[in-house]
Design an enzyme around this catalytic site. Structure first.
Site, mmCIF file in Angstrom:
data_model
loop_
_atom_site.group_PDB
_atom_site.id
_atom_site.type_symbol
_atom_site.label_atom_id
_atom_site.label_comp_id
_atom_site.label_asym_id
_atom_site.label_seq_id
_atom_site.Cartn_x
_atom_site.Cartn_y
_atom_site.Cartn_z
ATOM 1 N N TYR A 142 0.408 -1.320 -0.036
ATOM 2 C CA TYR A 142 0.131 -0.340 -0.185
ATOM 3 C C TYR A 142 1.040 1.667 0.148
ATOM 4 O O TYR A 142 0.331 2.177 -1.069
ATOM 5 C CB TYR A 142 -1.087 0.320 1.233
ATOM 6 C CG TYR A 142 -2.286 -1.145 0.858
ATOM 7 C CD1 TYR A 142 -2.616 -2.032 0.835
ATOM 8 C CD2 TYR A 142 -3.289 -0.214 1.494
ATOM 9 C CE1 TYR A 142 -3.279 -2.399 0.720
ATOM 10 C CE2 TYR A 142 -4.508 -1.152 0.878
ATOM 11 C CZ TYR A 142 -4.739 -2.143 1.136
ATOM 12 O OH TYR A 142 -5.530 -2.486 0.690
ATOM 13 N N LYS A 190 3.912 -14.580 3.346
ATOM 14 C CA LYS A 190 4.313 -15.684 1.835
ATOM 15 C C LYS A 190 5.666 -16.154 2.053
ATOM 16 O O LYS A 190 6.344 -15.313 0.412
ATOM 17 C CB LYS A 190 3.669 -15.554 0.725
ATOM 18 C CG LYS A 190 3.714 -15.837 -0.681
ATOM 19 C CD LYS A 190 2.701 -16.923 -0.601
ATOM 20 C CE LYS A 190 2.788 -17.904 -1.806
ATOM 21 N NZ LYS A 190 1.630 -18.494 -1.933
ATOM 22 N N ASP A 222 -1.764 -18.552 1.075
ATOM 23 C CA ASP A 222 -3.105 -19.166 0.325
ATOM 24 C C ASP A 222 -3.468 -20.116 1.264
ATOM 25 O O ASP A 222 -4.848 -20.311 1.673
ATOM 26 C CB ASP A 222 -2.704 -19.692 -0.581
ATOM 27 C CG ASP A 222 -0.799 -20.294 -0.691
ATOM 28 O OD1 ASP A 222 -0.492 -20.558 0.198
ATOM 29 O OD2 ASP A 222 -0.556 -20.647 -1.331
ATOM 30 N N ASP A 246 -5.894 -7.542 4.081
ATOM 31 C CA ASP A 246 -7.375 -6.514 3.167
ATOM 32 C C ASP A 246 -8.216 -7.548 3.357
ATOM 33 O O ASP A 246 -9.000 -7.648 3.318
ATOM 34 C CB ASP A 246 -6.586 -5.363 2.699
ATOM 35 C CG ASP A 246 -7.952 -5.110 1.876
ATOM 36 O OD1 ASP A 246 -8.806 -4.531 2.635
ATOM 37 O OD2 ASP A 246 -7.589 -5.141 0.341
ATOM 38 N N ASP A 250 -11.959 -9.897 4.275
ATOM 39 C CA ASP A 250 -13.188 -9.652 3.478
ATOM 40 C C ASP A 250 -13.436 -10.655 3.594
ATOM 41 O O ASP A 250 -14.818 -11.370 3.635
ATOM 42 C CB ASP A 250 -13.054 -9.124 2.406
ATOM 43 C CG ASP A 250 -13.277 -7.650 2.226
ATOM 44 O OD1 ASP A 250 -13.756 -6.745 2.613
ATOM 45 O OD2 ASP A 250 -14.057 -7.433 0.879
#
Ligand code: IPM
Ligand code: MG
Length: 358
Positions: A142, A190, A222, A246, A250
């Protein structure tokens, strides 16, 4: 107590949901005899339209001078459909997070008994799920630079950057939460691909040694995405970098039954910000149909985190539970029953609070 609150409604449904949350805040302040001083300021697309800046200096000053910020939503289709726009509403949110030093975004994921059946996941999988996701909020993709396009426009790039210090402070905070809860921390990264993730894991492994009473596990993002849906009850505290957080939160909102239910608290160096995790839902703007609960629940977090007023926060949560159990709900939760307006749900909850015996 004197509560100075900066109110930043923002774009889309922001003004409607924030109006309801402030009505709830007002009713709690009356009930508990707190003095409420609130001031509104511009942020997002409305701020670009008014003054050409998505996070005007005036707004920043108000935030800095307040004890807490209640934030609605940001984003407008006008900009989403114009990828070449150089000023974007989301820059306002990022500037606010950066300038207030809000490095930790706390997103609790819980279920509501009366909504369990709403989740697309099997009841036995979600019933009792209760974890918090700590999302790093001021680093990573970001904010990393360079970011942009090559001169001929044929190549675009974003940069993911994390420093040891940025990782340390959020991992340490995550351990504090884990200690107060079920003592299990999941570090999501990751590390098999990204060097920033390898630094995360290295720093986390180092800090883990100081917390032998906490069980620490490491998951690739993942795999974490799968397990959050497959067995949400195995999680207690999840800590992860900005972009992964983020996306995973969701996803996690599915467990609660609607994206319109998840609140968040962003804390760090300066004034804390309380905001729903959902966006500005422009299709619903001005229609009085959006779910105000995520913002109302964010105001409960505000009482607890910014002021240490736990009974006040709990009363708001009780009122929300009560509204759900008598099915005073907006259309996203109404199923075959009556869909109430945003303002009707808000009014029901503040009336409940006003009538409550404490
Ligand atoms: C969130 C939102 C924001 C983010 C957007 C609106 C910039 O999705 O708070 O989760 O990506 O952080
Ligand atoms: Mg998001």
């Amino acid at each position: 107590m004197k509560l100075k609150i900066a109110v930043l409604p923002g774009d889309g449904i922001g003004p409607e949901i924030v109006t309801q949350a402030m009505e709830v805040v007002q009713s709690v302040c009356e009930k508990f005899d707190h003095e409420l001083i609130c001031k509104e300021a511009l942020v997002g697309a409305v701020a670009i339209d008014a003054v050409g800046n998505p996070y005007p200096e005036e707004t920043h000053i108000l935030c800095m001078e307040s004890n807490a910020v209640l934030f609605g939503a940001i984003g407008s289709p006008k900009y989403d459909h114009d990828p070449s726009a150089s000023i974007r509403p989301e820059q306002g949110l990022l500037a606010m997070r950066k300038r207030l030093g809000l490095y930790a975004n706390i997103r609790p994921v819980t279920t509501f008994p009366s909504l369990i059946h709403r989740s697309p996941l099997r009841t036995d999988l979600v019933d009792g799920a209760d974890f918090i996701c700590l999302r790093e909020l001021t680093g990573g993709l970001y904010f990393g630079r360079p970011q942009g396009r090559s001169e001929d426009g044929s190549t675009a790039y974003d940069t993911c950057v994390y420093t040891v210090e940025e990782i340390e402070r959020i991992i340490c905070l995550a351990y504090q939460y884990a200690l107060k809860r079920r003592k299990k921390l999941t570090v999501v990264d990751k590390a098999n691909i990204l060097s920033t993730s390898r630094l995360w894991r290295q720093v986390a492994q180092q800090i883990a040694k100081e917390y032998p009473e906490v069980e620490t596990e490491y998951l690739f993002v993942d795999n974490a995405a799968m397990q959050i849906i497959q067995c949400p009850k195995r999680f207690d505290v999840i800590v992860t970098e900005n972009m992964f957080g983020d996306i995973l939160t969701d996803e996690a909102s599915v467990i609660a039954g609607s994206l319109g239910l998840l609140p968040s608290a962003s804390i760090g160096v300066h004034t804390s910000v309380f905001e729903p995790i959902h966006g500005s839902y422009p299709q619903a703007a001005g229609k009085d149909i959006a779910n105000p609960l995520a913002t109302i629940l964010s105001s409960a977090l505000m009482f607890e985190y910014a002021f240490g007023l736990n009974a006040e926060g709990q009363l708001i949560r009780d009122a929300v539970q009560a509204s759900l159990s008598v099915r005073i709900v907006t259309e996203d939760l109404a199923e075959t029953g009556k869909a109430y307006k945003t303002s009707e749900v808000g009014r029901w909850i503040s009336d409940y609070i006003r009538a409550a015996k404490i």
